[in-house]
Scaffold this motif. Structure first.
Motif, PDB file in Angstrom:
ATOM      1  N   VAL A  61       5.710  24.128  12.668  1.00 45.41           N
ATOM      2  CA  VAL A  61       4.689  23.721  12.961  1.00 45.41           C
ATOM      3  C   VAL A  61       5.306  22.362  13.043  1.00 45.41           C
ATOM      4  O   VAL A  61       6.366  21.335  11.825  1.00 45.41           O
ATOM      5  N   PHE A  62       5.271  20.882  13.406  1.00 45.02           N
ATOM      6  CA  PHE A  62       5.039  19.702  13.387  1.00 45.02           C
ATOM      7  C   PHE A  62       4.175  18.520  13.613  1.00 45.02           C
ATOM      8  O   PHE A  62       3.291  19.014  14.654  1.00 45.02           O
ATOM      9  N   PHE A  63       3.942  17.915  12.616  1.00 43.54           N
ATOM     10  CA  PHE A  63       2.821  17.352  12.245  1.00 43.54           C
ATOM     11  C   PHE A  63       2.935  15.790  12.716  1.00 43.54           C
ATOM     12  O   PHE A  63       4.110  15.592  12.346  1.00 43.54           O
ATOM     13  N   THR A  64       2.058  14.926  12.981  1.00 44.93           N
ATOM     14  CA  THR A  64       2.387  13.572  13.724  1.00 44.93           C
ATOM     15  C   THR A  64       1.307  12.951  13.437  1.00 44.93           C
ATOM     16  O   THR A  64       0.455  13.223  13.758  1.00 44.93           O
ATOM     17  N   TYR A  65       1.517  12.093  12.686  1.00 43.32           N
ATOM     18  CA  TYR A  65      -0.190  10.165  13.012  1.00 43.32           C
ATOM     19  C   TYR A  65       0.133   9.521  13.901  1.00 43.32           C
ATOM     20  O   TYR A  65      -0.904   8.955  14.042  1.00 43.32           O
TER      21      TYR A  65
ATOM     22  N   ILE B  58      -6.559  17.188  14.219  1.00 42.77           N
ATOM     23  CA  ILE B  58      -8.202  16.539  13.572  1.00 42.77           C
ATOM     24  C   ILE B  58      -7.609  15.394  12.581  1.00 42.77           C
ATOM     25  O   ILE B  58      -6.848  15.145  13.009  1.00 42.77           O
ATOM     26  N   LYS B  59      -9.049  15.252  11.983  1.00 44.98           N
ATOM     27  CA  LYS B  59      -9.121  14.492  10.923  1.00 44.98           C
ATOM     28  C   LYS B  59      -8.529  14.960   9.823  1.00 44.98           C
ATOM     29  O   LYS B  59      -9.406  15.729   9.368  1.00 44.98           O
ATOM     30  N   HIS B  60      -7.478  14.024   8.890  1.00 44.61           N
ATOM     31  CA  HIS B  60      -7.024  14.790   7.576  1.00 44.61           C
ATOM     32  C   HIS B  60      -8.243  14.129   6.680  1.00 44.61           C
ATOM     33  O   HIS B  60      -8.837  13.118   6.502  1.00 44.61           O
ATOM     34  N   PRO B  61      -8.142  15.389   6.249  1.00 44.28           N
ATOM     35  CA  PRO B  61      -9.551  15.326   5.014  1.00 44.28           C
ATOM     36  C   PRO B  61      -9.405  14.215   3.845  1.00 44.28           C
ATOM     37  O   PRO B  61     -10.985  14.188   3.642  1.00 44.28           O
ATOM     38  N   GLN B  62      -8.353  13.549   3.507  1.00 45.55           N
ATOM     39  CA  GLN B  62      -8.471  13.280   2.240  1.00 45.55           C
ATOM     40  C   GLN B  62      -8.005  11.530   2.560  1.00 45.55           C
ATOM     41  O   GLN B  62      -8.973  10.796   2.128  1.00 45.55           O
ATOM     42  N   ASN B  63      -7.770  10.681   4.119  1.00 49.87           N
ATOM     43  CA  ASN B  63      -7.422   9.776   4.957  1.00 49.87           C
ATOM     44  C   ASN B  63      -7.980   9.825   5.241  1.00 49.87           C
ATOM     45  O   ASN B  63      -8.724   8.293   5.848  1.00 49.87           O
ATOM     46  N   GLY B  64      -8.747  10.062   6.463  1.00 47.67           N
ATOM     47  CA  GLY B  64      -9.796  10.604   7.921  1.00 47.67           C
ATOM     48  C   GLY B  64      -8.435  10.152   8.715  1.00 47.67           C
ATOM     49  O   GLY B  64      -9.368  10.106   9.822  1.00 47.67           O
ATOM     50  N   LYS B  65      -7.429   9.560   9.017  1.00 49.43           N
ATOM     51  CA  LYS B  65      -6.346  10.013   9.749  1.00 49.43           C
ATOM     52  C   LYS B  65      -6.843  11.393  10.688  1.00 49.43           C
ATOM     53  O   LYS B  65      -6.737  12.088  10.914  1.00 49.43           O
TER      54      LYS B  65
END
Length: 151
Positions: free
Chosen positions: A86-90, A135-142
């Motif tokens: 898995v690759f994750f990015t903001y 998806i939105k990150h549950p802790q920071n909303g990004k």
């Protein structure tokens, strides 16, 4: 004239040495390409680790095994050694570049589905599947953009 030429050459030499030292101190900002992800996902773990180290990623101390974070961005790569990579990015620009390259690859787009507010786009090739999710990150909303390879 010789003195001026020598002075110019010494100045150029001095500047190039300073630039070389600077480039050796600061890590190069390497950008992961889709081709890199597609190739490394099925390699043995030791090759994945070497690839990640060469591309300025460091192992995170988390509850998850094999989770690596880029030293130059907020990108994260995680794998389990059993066919999940898995690759994750903001960064939407990074994500869009990867998806653009994915669209040009031999993977076939099977379309998007939405379940319980989660949009998933699926690509397939041979016995491999790629899922794209946002998806939105549950802790920071990004917004978190992910590319999941299953083989």
């Amino acid at each position: 004239m010789k003195k001026k030429l020598l002075l110019v050459l010494l100045t150029i030499f001095n500047i190039s040495c300073k630039e070389n030292i600077k480039s050796n101190i600061t890590p190069n900002k390497t950008e992961i390409k889709f081709k890199d992800l597609d190739e490394i996902k099925s390699k043995p773990e030791i090759e994945m680790v070497e690839f990640l180290k060469r591309n300025n990623y460091s192992l995170l101390e988390t509850e998850y095994n094999n989770q690596w974070k880029s030293k130059t961005s907020e990108d994260i790569i995680q794998f389990n050694g059993n066919g999940v990579f898995v690759f994750f990015t903001y960064n939407i620009k990074t994500y869009n570049k990867l998806v653009f390259d994915l669209d040009k690859s031999p993977y076939k787009n099977l379309g998007k589905t939405i379940k319980k507010g989660l949009e998933v786009e699926m690509y397939v090739k041979d016995n491999e599947t790629i899922f794209l999710t946002t998806i939105k990150h549950p802790q920071n909303g990004k917004q978190v953009y992910s590319i999941t390879f299953l083989s």
